[in-house]
Design an enzyme around this catalytic site. Sequence first.
Site, PDB file in Angstrom:
ATOM      1  N   LYS A 171      10.302 -12.797 -14.838  1.00 50.02           N
ATOM      2  CA  LYS A 171      10.049 -11.714 -15.463  1.00 50.02           C
ATOM      3  C   LYS A 171       8.857 -12.037 -16.447  1.00 50.02           C
ATOM      4  O   LYS A 171       7.677 -11.400 -16.495  1.00 50.02           O
ATOM      5  CB  LYS A 171      11.046 -11.192 -16.604  1.00 50.02           C
ATOM      6  CG  LYS A 171      12.130 -10.426 -15.848  1.00 50.02           C
ATOM      7  CD  LYS A 171      11.936  -9.181 -15.213  1.00 50.02           C
ATOM      8  CE  LYS A 171      11.381  -9.268 -13.866  1.00 50.02           C
ATOM      9  NZ  LYS A 171      12.204  -9.015 -12.654  1.00 50.02           N
ATOM     10  N   LYS A 204       5.451  -3.567  -5.834  1.00 49.19           N
ATOM     11  CA  LYS A 204       6.850  -3.482  -6.011  1.00 49.19           C
ATOM     12  C   LYS A 204       7.573  -3.591  -4.290  1.00 49.19           C
ATOM     13  O   LYS A 204       8.423  -4.482  -4.496  1.00 49.19           O
ATOM     14  CB  LYS A 204       7.019  -2.012  -6.211  1.00 49.19           C
ATOM     15  CG  LYS A 204       8.674  -2.035  -6.569  1.00 49.19           C
ATOM     16  CD  LYS A 204       8.872  -1.147  -7.805  1.00 49.19           C
ATOM     17  CE  LYS A 204      10.428  -1.160  -8.046  1.00 49.19           C
ATOM     18  NZ  LYS A 204      10.856  -2.405  -8.926  1.00 49.19           N
ATOM     19  N   CYS A 260       0.872  -1.203  -0.166  1.00 48.07           N
ATOM     20  CA  CYS A 260      -0.025  -0.047  -0.133  1.00 48.07           C
ATOM     21  C   CYS A 260       0.987   1.160  -0.053  1.00 48.07           C
ATOM     22  O   CYS A 260       2.036   1.183   0.268  1.00 48.07           O
ATOM     23  CB  CYS A 260      -0.983   0.071   1.177  1.00 48.07           C
ATOM     24  SG  CYS A 260      -2.115  -1.372   1.460  1.00 48.07           S
ATOM     25  N   ARG A 288       2.947   0.324  -5.607  1.00 49.80           N
ATOM     26  CA  ARG A 288       2.886  -0.466  -4.045  1.00 49.80           C
ATOM     27  C   ARG A 288       1.556  -1.146  -3.766  1.00 49.80           C
ATOM     28  O   ARG A 288       1.326  -1.806  -3.046  1.00 49.80           O
ATOM     29  CB  ARG A 288       3.005   0.825  -2.999  1.00 49.80           C
ATOM     30  CG  ARG A 288       4.187   1.405  -2.811  1.00 49.80           C
ATOM     31  CD  ARG A 288       4.316   2.460  -1.781  1.00 49.80           C
ATOM     32  NE  ARG A 288       4.579   1.740  -0.780  1.00 49.80           N
ATOM     33  CZ  ARG A 288       5.559   1.494  -0.041  1.00 49.80           C
ATOM     34  NH1 ARG A 288       6.660   1.649  -0.543  1.00 49.80           N
ATOM     35  NH2 ARG A 288       5.481   0.918   1.348  1.00 49.80           N
ATOM     36  N   TRP A 325      -2.824  -2.416  -1.352  1.00 51.02           N
ATOM     37  CA  TRP A 325      -2.826  -3.878  -2.070  1.00 51.02           C
ATOM     38  C   TRP A 325      -3.326  -4.815  -0.964  1.00 51.02           C
ATOM     39  O   TRP A 325      -3.054  -4.601   0.507  1.00 51.02           O
ATOM     40  CB  TRP A 325      -1.452  -4.310  -1.893  1.00 51.02           C
ATOM     41  CG  TRP A 325      -0.826  -5.594  -2.649  1.00 51.02           C
ATOM     42  CD1 TRP A 325      -0.719  -5.742  -3.893  1.00 51.02           C
ATOM     43  CD2 TRP A 325      -0.577  -6.784  -1.808  1.00 51.02           C
ATOM     44  NE1 TRP A 325      -0.352  -7.421  -3.742  1.00 51.02           N
ATOM     45  CE2 TRP A 325      -0.268  -7.821  -2.573  1.00 51.02           C
ATOM     46  CE3 TRP A 325      -0.508  -6.886  -0.270  1.00 51.02           C
ATOM     47  CZ2 TRP A 325       0.098  -9.153  -2.381  1.00 51.02           C
ATOM     48  CZ3 TRP A 325      -0.302  -8.320  -0.068  1.00 51.02           C
ATOM     49  CH2 TRP A 325       0.142  -9.127  -0.807  1.00 51.02           C
ATOM     50  N   GLU A 385       5.823 -12.931 -14.106  1.00 51.40           N
ATOM     51  CA  GLU A 385       4.914 -11.872 -13.199  1.00 51.40           C
ATOM     52  C   GLU A 385       4.190 -11.007 -14.338  1.00 51.40           C
ATOM     53  O   GLU A 385       3.396 -10.445 -13.827  1.00 51.40           O
ATOM     54  CB  GLU A 385       5.816 -11.277 -12.384  1.00 51.40           C
ATOM     55  CG  GLU A 385       7.103 -10.816 -12.937  1.00 51.40           C
ATOM     56  CD  GLU A 385       7.993  -9.989 -11.820  1.00 51.40           C
ATOM     57  OE1 GLU A 385       7.654 -10.120 -10.712  1.00 51.40           O
ATOM     58  OE2 GLU A 385       9.297  -9.743 -12.186  1.00 51.40           O
ATOM     59  N   GLU A 397      15.751 -15.617 -13.196  1.00 48.38           N
ATOM     60  CA  GLU A 397      15.279 -14.247 -13.328  1.00 48.38           C
ATOM     61  C   GLU A 397      14.237 -14.132 -14.784  1.00 48.38           C
ATOM     62  O   GLU A 397      13.327 -13.287 -14.449  1.00 48.38           O
ATOM     63  CB  GLU A 397      16.294 -13.311 -13.360  1.00 48.38           C
ATOM     64  CG  GLU A 397      16.094 -11.773 -13.309  1.00 48.38           C
ATOM     65  CD  GLU A 397      15.128 -11.277 -12.420  1.00 48.38           C
ATOM     66  OE1 GLU A 397      14.900 -11.894 -11.418  1.00 48.38           O
ATOM     67  OE2 GLU A 397      14.664 -10.030 -12.622  1.00 48.38           O
ATOM     68  N   ASN A 443      -0.619   1.960   5.932  1.00 51.54           N
ATOM     69  CA  ASN A 443       0.048   0.853   5.324  1.00 51.54           C
ATOM     70  C   ASN A 443       0.739  -0.071   6.248  1.00 51.54           C
ATOM     71  O   ASN A 443       1.518   0.436   7.173  1.00 51.54           O
ATOM     72  CB  ASN A 443       1.264   1.427   4.477  1.00 51.54           C
ATOM     73  CG  ASN A 443       2.358   0.375   4.123  1.00 51.54           C
ATOM     74  OD1 ASN A 443       3.463   0.831   4.016  1.00 51.54           O
ATOM     75  ND2 ASN A 443       1.936  -0.814   3.665  1.00 51.54           N
ATOM     76  N   GLY A 444       0.668  -1.387   6.369  1.00 50.16           N
ATOM     77  CA  GLY A 444       1.187  -2.265   7.102  1.00 50.16           C
ATOM     78  C   GLY A 444      -0.082  -3.303   7.704  1.00 50.16           C
ATOM     79  O   GLY A 444      -1.010  -3.250   7.052  1.00 50.16           O
ATOM     80  N   HIS A 457      15.477 -34.757 -15.274  1.00 52.98           N
ATOM     81  CA  HIS A 457      14.763 -35.227 -13.862  1.00 52.98           C
ATOM     82  C   HIS A 457      13.171 -34.812 -13.735  1.00 52.98           C
ATOM     83  O   HIS A 457      12.967 -34.338 -12.468  1.00 52.98           O
ATOM     84  CB  HIS A 457      15.526 -35.126 -12.684  1.00 52.98           C
ATOM     85  CG  HIS A 457      17.057 -35.691 -13.067  1.00 52.98           C
ATOM     86  ND1 HIS A 457      17.375 -36.954 -12.728  1.00 52.98           N
ATOM     87  CD2 HIS A 457      17.966 -34.774 -13.315  1.00 52.98           C
ATOM     88  CE1 HIS A 457      18.596 -37.185 -13.307  1.00 52.98           C
ATOM     89  NE2 HIS A 457      19.033 -35.826 -13.564  1.00 52.98           N
TER      90      HIS A 457
HETATM   91  C1  G6P Z   1       8.617  -7.610  -4.928  1.00 54.66           C
HETATM   92  C2  G6P Z   1       8.735  -7.029  -6.332  1.00 54.66           C
HETATM   93  C3  G6P Z   1      10.112  -7.485  -7.019  1.00 54.66           C
HETATM   94  C4  G6P Z   1      11.208  -7.393  -6.009  1.00 54.66           C
HETATM   95  C5  G6P Z   1      10.983  -8.020  -4.446  1.00 54.66           C
HETATM   96  C6  G6P Z   1      11.920  -7.683  -3.653  1.00 54.66           C
HETATM   97  O1  G6P Z   1       8.264  -8.919  -5.054  1.00 54.66           O
HETATM   98  O2  G6P Z   1       7.560  -7.300  -7.080  1.00 54.66           O
HETATM   99  O3  G6P Z   1      10.270  -6.987  -8.175  1.00 54.66           O
HETATM  100  O4  G6P Z   1      12.141  -7.995  -6.301  1.00 54.66           O
HETATM  101  O5  G6P Z   1       9.671  -7.620  -3.961  1.00 54.66           O
HETATM  102  O6  G6P Z   1      12.316  -6.327  -3.387  1.00 54.66           O
HETATM  103  P1  G6P Z   1      13.278  -5.617  -2.950  1.00 54.66           P
HETATM  104  O7  G6P Z   1      12.836  -3.843  -2.861  1.00 54.66           O
HETATM  105  O8  G6P Z   1      13.639  -6.039  -1.351  1.00 54.66           O
HETATM  106  O9  G6P Z   1      14.500  -5.738  -3.489  1.00 54.66           O
END
Ligand code: G6P
Length: 608
Positions: free
Chosen positions: A484, A603, A2, A29, A76, A487, A480, A102-103, A503
């Site tokens: 991508k 994020k 949030c 957020r 969120w 997500e 990674e 937020n929290g 396997h």
């Molecule tokens: C969320 C975001 C990712 C990010 C992860 C860790 O899942 O969607 O893109 O890699 O958090 O975030 P940080 O700020 O700790 O790197």
Amino acid sequence: MCGIVGIACSEIENIGKMIRRCLERLEYRGYDSAGIAVIRDGSLIVRKGRGKIAELNRRLRFDEIYGRVGIGHTRWATHGKPSDENAHPHTDCRDTIAVVHNGIISNYLELRENLEARGHVFKSETDTEVIAHLVEENFKNVRDLFEAFRRSVEELCGTYAIGLISIYEPSKIFFARMTSPLIIGVGDGMNMIASDIPAVLEYTNRVIVLKDGELGYITPTEIYIEKDGKPVNWRERVRVISWSLDMASKGGYPHFMLKEIHEQPLALSNTLSGIEMENVRNICSLLAKADRIFITGAGTSYHAGLVCDYLLTELAGANVTTFIASEYRKYVNAINDSSVLIAISQSGETIDTLMAVRTFKERGCKVIAVSNVVDSTIPRESDMVIYTRAGPEIGVAATKTFTTQIMVLTILSITLAYMMERLREEEYKYLIRQLQELPSLTEKIIRMHEARCMILARYLKNRTNAFYLGRGLGVPIAMEGALKLKEIAYIHAEAYPAGESKHGPIALVERDFPVFFVVLDDYYVEAIVGNVMEMRARDAYTIALAPRKYVYKFAKLCDYVIDMPNVDYRVAPIPYIIPLQLVAYYTSVMRGLDPDKPRNLAKTVTVE
Ligand code: G6P
């Protein structure tokens, strides 16, 4: 997660529009719902609902709200599904108090029961609403709003960044912080609170980053902060931010993510030039003495950690354990005061990583933070810190912060190997030169491969699954790449060490199943050729990212080849992820999705 924002202005302004614009910068957020509360003519105007800010603005006309003081929220969902009722701001029984949060208030059920027993009527399922009722209840007794707020905050358990307004003190925004991030934007004739710096940049570049346990209020001309009942001298904590508004805007690109992919050459060169070698050597001295090095992070940051794990183990012979931040408990009895933890978090606020940091520190472990946000919580709570200089990253899917994290982690790894005399001076200098070439090399890769990545995206957009396979340092890059695609394009993608694909995963492969191969190390070329043959034999659609020197080899075998520069495998993770970012981005766009705001994601994840 949030995002929250609060603005207090001296004059009547188009405050709904101002808050809406700030919220749009915080939308990364969370974007399940949004809302605004403004004090006007002695009463509260609250407009909120389920959906993204732009569509809510059309429906609820945030932009038409005028006033001096207001708060806003983008959500969120945690407690209570995304709905109009659960959207913030939340109000008390008589609509005199509005709150954004937020929290997670962990004792909210108990507080809610007590308040209901005293006749309070709740309108939502959220934990946040208890704050509004609690302040209302305390205000009845003390008749002083700040004292009521202070007492209420004392009763809360859990994590919070709170913004609260009330018709009883219409020029103030009360705030409190515990674990969830909160900053104050110091303006002229106006002050602001927000979850993050980009939200306030349009109005001010002077900020105070609040610390846990601090609370207070802002008016248009006044800032008051206290901790443990004592006033805090905030003037010495005002920082001037060098991030410009431009850096936090799309700058002509259709999405932040594409802009951020294109910004990687600059982000890499800024990160390189910003590295203080003395700091690196100090960190390496600590690492050299460690009997065990732990590395942690979440999501993309965890993948950067895996690259570092490989380099520290292979080059420096270190004893390294890398774990996903939320799984830190397993190691609690393995930590001692000779252990070192490298905590990687671009935001510096991810709660899982923060909890790991706190637990490790309590047990005597030294903590080194790698972060992109100066003064954020994880760097602040760590013993040493090394910053990436990627600039603000707004797209939910991390791109430029990943490559810059790898840049600093590679420098740390090779410097440690050199200090431990496991890497000769010429080799060390050669690797530094290879790193210095990456800004221009990545620029070339983007220029040369963007169109080819679009062609590949056209193929992928109609697929439902994909595999990403690699060996050695290619494994975290495959992970990674798969993350991508998953997500932002919502295509099920799995990454495996290529050898492991036999396997189990290969059972899923049938005609046209896309399989990516990340070939970045000479040592593994023949083994990967074998894996390509296995996939071809099952009619998979094979795609290789291979160094130029092997392009012909792979072109003969694969359906699609992206030819990569011949770089040393130890610096190759940075250039190799770029085409995979572009492929995911274009696949998302071609599927009609918004890559900046993937569903159900945020994020910065500030709830465990
Ligand atoms: C969320 C975001 C990712 C990010 C992860 C860790 O899942 O969607 O893109 O890699 O958090 O975030 P940080 O700020 O700790 O790197």
